[in-house]
Every structure is written in C-alpha cells, then in structure tokens.
Motif scaffolding. Structure first.
Motif, PDB file in Angstrom:
ATOM      1  N   ASN A   1      44.831  27.229  49.117  1.00 15.89           N
ATOM      2  CA  ASN A   1      45.328  25.438  48.946  1.00 15.89           C
ATOM      3  C   ASN A   1      44.556  24.826  47.642  1.00 15.89           C
ATOM      4  OD1 ASN A   1      45.411  23.264  50.064  1.00 15.89           O
ATOM      5  ND2 ASN A   1      44.630  23.314  51.656  1.00 15.89           N
ATOM      6  N   LYS A   2      45.928  24.946  47.099  1.00 14.89           N
ATOM      7  CA  LYS A   2      46.500  24.306  45.821  1.00 14.89           C
ATOM      8  C   LYS A   2      45.860  22.734  45.565  1.00 14.89           C
ATOM      9  CE  LYS A   2      51.247  23.186  45.794  1.00 14.89           C
ATOM     10  NZ  LYS A   2      52.232  22.815  44.794  1.00 14.89           N
ATOM     11  N   ASP A   3      45.759  21.789  47.060  1.00 13.48           N
ATOM     12  CA  ASP A   3      45.488  20.541  47.707  1.00 13.48           C
ATOM     13  C   ASP A   3      44.412  20.236  46.871  1.00 13.48           C
ATOM     14  OD1 ASP A   3      48.255  20.222  46.768  1.00 13.48           O
ATOM     15  OD2 ASP A   3      48.450  20.219  49.178  1.00 13.48           O
ATOM     16  N   ALA A   4      43.277  21.089  47.431  1.00 10.30           N
ATOM     17  CA  ALA A   4      41.866  21.545  47.845  1.00 10.30           C
ATOM     18  C   ALA A   4      41.781  21.792  46.203  1.00 10.30           C
ATOM     19  CB  ALA A   4      40.892  22.222  49.086  1.00 10.30           C
ATOM     20  N   THR A   5      42.157  22.328  44.902  1.00  8.93           N
ATOM     21  CA  THR A   5      41.395  22.526  43.575  1.00  8.93           C
ATOM     22  C   THR A   5      40.774  21.686  43.530  1.00  8.93           C
ATOM     23  OG1 THR A   5      43.029  24.367  43.595  1.00  8.93           O
ATOM     24  CG2 THR A   5      41.792  23.886  41.438  1.00  8.93           C
ATOM     25  N   PRO A   6      41.089  20.366  43.433  1.00  8.27           N
ATOM     26  CA  PRO A   6      39.962  18.747  42.753  1.00  8.27           C
ATOM     27  C   PRO A   6      39.511  18.677  43.563  1.00  8.27           C
ATOM     28  CG  PRO A   6      42.475  18.156  42.857  1.00  8.27           C
ATOM     29  CD  PRO A   6      41.851  19.955  43.595  1.00  8.27           C
ATOM     30  N   LEU A   7      39.229  19.549  44.616  1.00  5.88           N
ATOM     31  CA  LEU A   7      37.694  19.567  45.091  1.00  5.88           C
ATOM     32  C   LEU A   7      36.475  20.492  44.915  1.00  5.88           C
ATOM     33  CD1 LEU A   7      38.819  18.145  48.785  1.00  5.88           C
ATOM     34  CD2 LEU A   7      38.157  16.258  46.628  1.00  5.88           C
ATOM     35  N   VAL A   8      37.252  21.373  44.431  1.00  2.00           N
ATOM     36  CA  VAL A   8      36.172  22.903  44.286  1.00  2.00           C
ATOM     37  C   VAL A   8      35.283  22.189  42.972  1.00  2.00           C
ATOM     38  CG1 VAL A   8      36.127  25.058  43.535  1.00  2.00           C
ATOM     39  CG2 VAL A   8      38.083  23.612  45.229  1.00  2.00           C
TER      40      VAL A   8
END
Length: 72
Positions: free
Chosen positions: A20-27
C-alpha cells in the motif's frame, strides 16, 4: 488492512514492507528507507517477473523436493 494506519502498524510490527504505497510514509524509517525492502524506481526496470511453470512441471518439482526433504 486496507486502512493506512493498520497496514503501516503491521509493517512496523513485523519489520516487512507492504504494497500500500499510501501507507509508506507511516512506516518506520528503518523499513521505509531500506533499499532491499522498498526498491527504488531506477532499479525496477532491471527486475524480471517469473512465469508460472506448467502444472506437470510444478508437480514434479514438489514431489522431488518432498523426496529430498523426507530422505526418500
């Protein structure tokens, strides 16, 4: 798992990326910035996709591996 916070939390807990590329900043940065987990755009063209083997070949591989594992 489709909610950004949920999949990012799962990635952080197991230390493995998600799709999920939109979740990448939250990783966590230690996962997100690891080039072995998140491949950069300049490397993507050099990667290949493996094609599925015919069913008979897959069966032979599974049977052979099972024989090796069990010592038969």
């Amino acid at each position: 798992m489709m909610r950004l916070e949920v999949i990012a939390k799962a990635s952080n807990a197991i230390g493995y990326p998600n799709a999920n590329k939109d979740a990448t900043p939250l990783v966590d940065a230690s996962i997100r910035d690891n080039p072995n987990m998140y491949v950069s755009q300049d490397v993507l063209p050099s990667l290949i996709v493996l094609k599925s083997l015919p069913q008979g070949v897959e069966r032979m591989c599974i049977r052979t591996w099972s024989a090796i594992r069990t010592g038969m």
